[in-house]
Every structure is written in structure tokens, then in C-alpha cells.
Design an enzyme around this catalytic site. Sequence first.
Site, PDB file in Angstrom:
ATOM      1  N   ILE A 187     -44.286   9.412  -6.604  1.00 30.84           N
ATOM      2  CA  ILE A 187     -45.436   8.838  -7.321  1.00 30.84           C
ATOM      3  C   ILE A 187     -45.602   7.358  -6.968  1.00 30.84           C
ATOM      4  O   ILE A 187     -46.723   6.875  -6.765  1.00 30.84           O
ATOM      5  CB  ILE A 187     -45.232   9.031  -8.842  1.00 30.84           C
ATOM      6  N   ASP A 211     -31.480  -2.404  -7.809  1.00 28.36           N
ATOM      7  CA  ASP A 211     -31.305  -1.382  -8.838  1.00 28.36           C
ATOM      8  C   ASP A 211     -31.976  -1.891 -10.116  1.00 28.36           C
ATOM      9  O   ASP A 211     -31.581  -2.931 -10.654  1.00 28.36           O
ATOM     10  CB  ASP A 211     -29.797  -1.173  -9.049  1.00 28.36           C
ATOM     11  N   ASN A 230     -42.158   2.240 -12.625  1.00 32.11           N
ATOM     12  CA  ASN A 230     -42.199   3.645 -12.217  1.00 32.11           C
ATOM     13  C   ASN A 230     -40.822   4.233 -11.911  1.00 32.11           C
ATOM     14  O   ASN A 230     -40.614   5.429 -12.103  1.00 32.11           O
ATOM     15  CB  ASN A 230     -43.108   3.747 -10.973  1.00 32.11           C
ATOM     16  N   SER A 266     -44.115  10.144 -19.267  1.00 25.87           N
ATOM     17  CA  SER A 266     -44.118  11.570 -18.905  1.00 25.87           C
ATOM     18  C   SER A 266     -44.688  12.401 -20.034  1.00 25.87           C
ATOM     19  O   SER A 266     -44.630  12.012 -21.206  1.00 25.87           O
ATOM     20  CB  SER A 266     -42.681  12.029 -18.638  1.00 25.87           C
ATOM     21  N   SER A 321     -43.047  14.533 -20.930  1.00 24.42           N
ATOM     22  CA  SER A 321     -41.767  14.718 -21.625  1.00 24.42           C
ATOM     23  C   SER A 321     -41.531  13.689 -22.726  1.00 24.42           C
ATOM     24  O   SER A 321     -40.545  13.780 -23.452  1.00 24.42           O
ATOM     25  CB  SER A 321     -40.618  14.663 -20.626  1.00 24.42           C
ATOM     26  N   GLN A 372     -32.973  18.310 -20.349  1.00 25.91           N
ATOM     27  CA  GLN A 372     -33.496  16.937 -20.219  1.00 25.91           C
ATOM     28  C   GLN A 372     -33.264  16.130 -21.497  1.00 25.91           C
ATOM     29  O   GLN A 372     -34.005  15.189 -21.780  1.00 25.91           O
ATOM     30  CB  GLN A 372     -34.996  16.977 -19.928  1.00 25.91           C
ATOM     31  N   TYR A 378     -33.015  12.603 -20.847  1.00 28.32           N
ATOM     32  CA  TYR A 378     -34.171  12.073 -20.107  1.00 28.32           C
ATOM     33  C   TYR A 378     -35.403  11.890 -21.006  1.00 28.32           C
ATOM     34  O   TYR A 378     -36.053  10.842 -20.979  1.00 28.32           O
ATOM     35  CB  TYR A 378     -34.491  13.039 -18.962  1.00 28.32           C
ATOM     36  N   LYS A 390     -38.311   8.667 -21.807  1.00 27.95           N
ATOM     37  CA  LYS A 390     -39.760   8.693 -21.545  1.00 27.95           C
ATOM     38  C   LYS A 390     -40.547   8.404 -22.826  1.00 27.95           C
ATOM     39  O   LYS A 390     -41.601   7.768 -22.786  1.00 27.95           O
ATOM     40  CB  LYS A 390     -40.139  10.042 -20.927  1.00 27.95           C
ATOM     41  N   THR A 418     -45.621  18.066 -14.434  1.00 29.59           N
ATOM     42  CA  THR A 418     -44.647  18.282 -13.356  1.00 29.59           C
ATOM     43  C   THR A 418     -45.322  18.041 -12.011  1.00 29.59           C
ATOM     44  O   THR A 418     -46.288  18.713 -11.647  1.00 29.59           O
ATOM     45  CB  THR A 418     -44.042  19.687 -13.429  1.00 29.59           C
ATOM     46  N   ILE A 419     -44.791  17.056 -11.290  1.00 29.59           N
ATOM     47  CA  ILE A 419     -45.327  16.604 -10.006  1.00 29.59           C
ATOM     48  C   ILE A 419     -44.252  16.908  -8.958  1.00 29.59           C
ATOM     49  O   ILE A 419     -43.089  16.536  -9.148  1.00 29.59           O
ATOM     50  CB  ILE A 419     -45.585  15.069 -10.055  1.00 29.59           C
ATOM     51  N   ASN A 449     -37.464  16.617  -8.578  1.00 24.21           N
ATOM     52  CA  ASN A 449     -37.358  17.974  -9.148  1.00 24.21           C
ATOM     53  C   ASN A 449     -37.282  19.062  -8.079  1.00 24.21           C
ATOM     54  O   ASN A 449     -37.479  20.240  -8.370  1.00 24.21           O
ATOM     55  CB  ASN A 449     -38.526  18.253 -10.111  1.00 24.21           C
TER      56      ASN A 449
HETATM   57  N1  LIG Z   1     -42.037  14.197 -10.609  1.00 24.54           N
HETATM   58  C1  LIG Z   1     -42.352  14.520 -11.863  1.00 24.54           C
HETATM   59  O1  LIG Z   1     -42.567  15.701 -12.195  1.00 24.54           O
HETATM   60  C2  LIG Z   1     -42.462  13.486 -12.905  1.00 24.54           C
HETATM   61  C3  LIG Z   1     -41.985  12.207 -12.717  1.00 24.54           C
HETATM   62  N2  LIG Z   1     -42.108  11.299 -13.742  1.00 24.54           N
HETATM   63  C4  LIG Z   1     -41.606   9.954 -13.565  1.00 24.54           C
HETATM   64  O2  LIG Z   1     -42.206   9.377 -12.436  1.00 24.54           O
HETATM   65  C5  LIG Z   1     -41.369   8.351 -11.938  1.00 24.54           C
HETATM   66  C6  LIG Z   1     -41.261   8.496 -10.436  1.00 24.54           C
HETATM   67  O3  LIG Z   1     -40.638   9.738 -10.164  1.00 24.54           O
HETATM   68  P1  LIG Z   1     -40.889  10.582  -8.850  1.00 24.54           P
HETATM   69  O4  LIG Z   1     -41.854   9.917  -7.983  1.00 24.54           O
HETATM   70  O5  LIG Z   1     -41.131  11.961  -9.282  1.00 24.54           O
HETATM   71  O6  LIG Z   1     -39.415  10.561  -8.230  1.00 24.54           O
HETATM   72  P2  LIG Z   1     -38.851  10.168  -6.790  1.00 24.54           P
HETATM   73  O7  LIG Z   1     -37.410  10.476  -6.860  1.00 24.54           O
HETATM   74  O8  LIG Z   1     -39.678  10.809  -5.740  1.00 24.54           O
HETATM   75  O9  LIG Z   1     -39.084   8.601  -6.719  1.00 24.54           O
HETATM   76  C7  LIG Z   1     -38.370   7.728  -7.530  1.00 24.54           C
HETATM   77  C8  LIG Z   1     -37.981   6.515  -6.724  1.00 24.54           C
HETATM   78  O10 LIG Z   1     -37.227   5.633  -7.593  1.00 24.54           O
HETATM   79  C9  LIG Z   1     -36.033   5.279  -6.915  1.00 24.54           C
HETATM   80  N3  LIG Z   1     -34.949   4.922  -7.817  1.00 24.54           N
HETATM   81  C10 LIG Z   1     -34.047   5.743  -8.400  1.00 24.54           C
HETATM   82  N4  LIG Z   1     -33.163   5.047  -9.116  1.00 24.54           N
HETATM   83  C11 LIG Z   1     -33.508   3.745  -8.972  1.00 24.54           C
HETATM   84  C12 LIG Z   1     -32.953   2.540  -9.453  1.00 24.54           C
HETATM   85  N5  LIG Z   1     -31.855   2.536 -10.224  1.00 24.54           N
HETATM   86  N6  LIG Z   1     -33.539   1.374  -9.117  1.00 24.54           N
HETATM   87  C13 LIG Z   1     -34.631   1.362  -8.314  1.00 24.54           C
HETATM   88  N7  LIG Z   1     -35.199   2.472  -7.822  1.00 24.54           N
HETATM   89  C14 LIG Z   1     -34.642   3.658  -8.151  1.00 24.54           C
HETATM   90  C15 LIG Z   1     -35.712   6.532  -6.132  1.00 24.54           C
HETATM   91  O11 LIG Z   1     -34.731   6.286  -5.142  1.00 24.54           O
HETATM   92  P3  LIG Z   1     -33.745   7.521  -4.741  1.00 24.54           P
HETATM   93  O12 LIG Z   1     -34.591   8.457  -3.943  1.00 24.54           O
HETATM   94  O13 LIG Z   1     -32.665   6.894  -3.959  1.00 24.54           O
HETATM   95  O14 LIG Z   1     -33.280   8.118  -6.041  1.00 24.54           O
HETATM   96  C16 LIG Z   1     -37.057   6.887  -5.570  1.00 24.54           C
HETATM   97  O15 LIG Z   1     -37.370   6.156  -4.417  1.00 24.54           O
HETATM   98  C17 LIG Z   1     -40.046   8.489 -12.687  1.00 24.54           C
HETATM   99  O16 LIG Z   1     -39.987   7.506 -13.707  1.00 24.54           O
HETATM  100  C18 LIG Z   1     -40.134   9.865 -13.295  1.00 24.54           C
HETATM  101  O17 LIG Z   1     -39.392   9.969 -14.487  1.00 24.54           O
HETATM  102  C19 LIG Z   1     -42.698  11.602 -14.917  1.00 24.54           C
HETATM  103  C20 LIG Z   1     -43.171  12.848 -15.131  1.00 24.54           C
HETATM  104  C21 LIG Z   1     -43.081  13.879 -14.159  1.00 24.54           C
HETATM  105  C1  LIG Z   2     -38.474  15.928 -13.126  1.00 32.24           C
HETATM  106  C2  LIG Z   2     -39.163  16.968 -13.938  1.00 32.24           C
HETATM  107  O1  LIG Z   2     -39.549  18.037 -13.135  1.00 32.24           O
HETATM  108  C3  LIG Z   2     -40.371  16.421 -14.568  1.00 32.24           C
HETATM  109  O2  LIG Z   2     -40.069  15.191 -15.168  1.00 32.24           O
HETATM  110  C4  LIG Z   2     -40.868  15.022 -16.156  1.00 32.24           C
HETATM  111  O3  LIG Z   2     -40.932  14.005 -16.777  1.00 32.24           O
HETATM  112  C5  LIG Z   2     -41.692  16.233 -16.386  1.00 32.24           C
HETATM  113  O4  LIG Z   2     -41.702  16.560 -17.698  1.00 32.24           O
HETATM  114  C6  LIG Z   2     -41.026  17.272 -15.592  1.00 32.24           C
HETATM  115  O5  LIG Z   2     -40.065  17.946 -16.373  1.00 32.24           O
END
Ligand SMILES: NC(=O)C1=CN([C@@H]2O[C@H](COP(=O)(O)OP(=O)(O)OC[C@H]3O[C@@H](n4cnc5c(N)ncnc54)[C@H](OP(=O)(O)O)[C@@H]3O)[C@@H](O)[C@H]2O)C=CC1
Ligand SMILES: C[C@H](O)[C@@H]1OC(=O)[C@H](O)[C@@H]1O
Length: 253
Positions: free
Chosen positions: A17, A63, A90, A143, A145, A153, A156, A160, A188-189, A194
Amino acid sequence: MLLKDKVFAITGGAAGIGRAAALEAARQGADVAITDIVPEESVQPILDAIRAEGRRALYLQGDVSAHETATRFITAITEELGGLDIFVSNAGICPFHAFLDLPPETLIKTVGVNLLGAYFMVQAAANQMVSQGRGGAIIAVSSISALVGGAYQTHYTPTKAGIHSLMQSSAVALGKFGIRCNSVLPGTIRTAINEEDLSDKTKEEAMISRIPLGRLGAPEDLAGPIVFLGSSMASYVTGASLLVDGGCFVNLQ
Ligand SMILES: NC(=O)C1=CN([C@@H]2O[C@H](COP(=O)(O)OP(=O)(O)OC[C@H]3O[C@@H](n4cnc5c(N)ncnc54)[C@H](OP(=O)(O)O)[C@@H]3O)[C@@H](O)[C@H]2O)C=CC1
Ligand SMILES: C[C@H](O)[C@@H]1OC(=O)[C@H](O)[C@@H]1O
């Protein structure tokens, strides 16, 4: 262009995202700063894509759960890009695990990255925006969530809900400075977060069947809502949360 000549910063912008939002911000005319935990080499294609839009790009490895990262990131942004207009919190992790035997380390890490990391970053961004005196926009990736539970979760979903609440309270605290604070609530993306969970095809089918639009989300589905909330098109929107879930949340039967 919705973000012409603005400075847009995002955490966790190396993938998923965050990457989609960073690239869209550049397409919409913003200079883009990214922080993530991964080394700079792996972000180079994203930085190149931002520069190919004619925009400036900055990367800082760090981090988010360490509060110093927030200070380092905001300092780098102001020194190299001259200020901050739109900030997106994010970065997040979701290590799926059952409740009854959840190791304390997993809980502490998840809360540290997702909730404390968001707090440190949003606070640092807000201080910078207040000192600039020209307002700003803060968006947090919460989220669906935040509103509903998940058996794997339990560590988790409270983070959120906390991020959702952080945007509400920040909106109240920062309104007098012209700083708007909102959250997006993705369903869920499909991303790396995931990939393993969705490899259970029975679970994946069950999740898709609950979504009125008939598909899981893609990272790009969040880019428009994030850019919109950061733009002047949303100038009277603060303390709001926007579900971006294909209708999943409202589908009871
Ligand atoms: N995908 C989904 O279904 C949903 C996602 N979200 C939220 O969206 C956000 C982005 O998630 P998404 O794009 O799916 O996940 P990704 O894992 O694709 O992207 C997350 C990024 O954050 C980085 N990251 C992880 N830990 C840290 C840290 N401690 N400090 C800095 N960067 C960090 C990851 O690195 P690395 O790859 O090394 O872990 C990765 O590059 C999250 O907050 C997630 O909770 C919310 C709802 C649904
Ligand atoms: C990572 C999960 O698939 C995703 O994270 C969320 O925040 C959504 O609710 C989904 O469960």
C-alpha cells in the site's frame, strides 16, 4: 494534479500500500519521502519512478518502532525537501498467530511497530507542520480490523483500533493549526503481509465471498483515497475514517 508541489512523506513505502501511495503522490505532483526498514538498494526502482515523474525523492532506512527514526526522518525531509505538507503513517506488520499461546514478544513487537511507531511518527510530523505554520494533512493506514475481530489477529486488531483513535484525537488537538487528521480503513488487500494467510484457498474464497465488489483489494485501491485525503479536495474533512474494503464491512447477509 491534486498534490502539485507538495511534500508527501510515508512510512512503509517500500512495498504494498505504501509503495502504491508514494507513486501516486508523485504522479499527482508531489515530492516524496519514504522511510522503511529495508535497505535503500531495494527501494531504488521506486525512487527512480518518482524522479521519472519529475519529482524529488528521498529515502531513509529505519525502524518506526524506534522513536529516533521519526526525528531522523522529519529532519531529513526538512533539510532535503524544505518542509512537509502531507504525512502518511502506513508501516505495519501482521504476524498471524492464535490467541491462547501468543508469545509476549509477538504482542510487544506488533504494538511497537504498528501503534507506537504510528504515534512517534505522527507526533514528529505534527510538530514540523505546526512549526511551519501552514497547516497540513496527516493520514494513518488503520484497517477494517479496527472495527471487527480476527481469531489470529488479537494482537493486531487493537493496534488498528488505536491508530483509528489516534487520528480522531490528533484531529481535535491539531485542528487549530489547520492540520487535518484522517484514517483509511482497508479491507483485505493482496500484499506481502497476507501472502501466506491467503495461500489457504478455502479462507481466501470465504473472504472474497463476503465482498460485494467480488474481489480482494490491490494496493492501488488505497492510493486514490490517501491522495484525496491529503489534498485540498478534502479541506473540510478531519477526524474521519474511510473504509476502502469493497463493501466487506457492511455485508452482514
Ligand atoms: N494488506 C492488507 O490487507 C491490509 C493492510 N493494512 C495495513 O496497511 C499497512 C501497509 O501494509 P501492506 O502494504 O499490506 O504490507 P507490506 O508488508 O506490503 O508493506 C509494509 C511495509 O512496511 C515495512 N515495515 C515493516 N516493519 C517496519 C518497521 N518496523 N519500520 C519500518 N517499516 C516497516 C515492510 O517491510 P518488510 O517487508 O521488511 O516487512 C514493508 O515494506 C499496514 O499498516 C497494514 O496493517 C490494513 C488493512 C489491510
Ligand atoms: C493482513 C490481513 O490480511 C489484513 O490486515 C488487515 O488489517 C485486514 O483486516 C486483513 O485481515
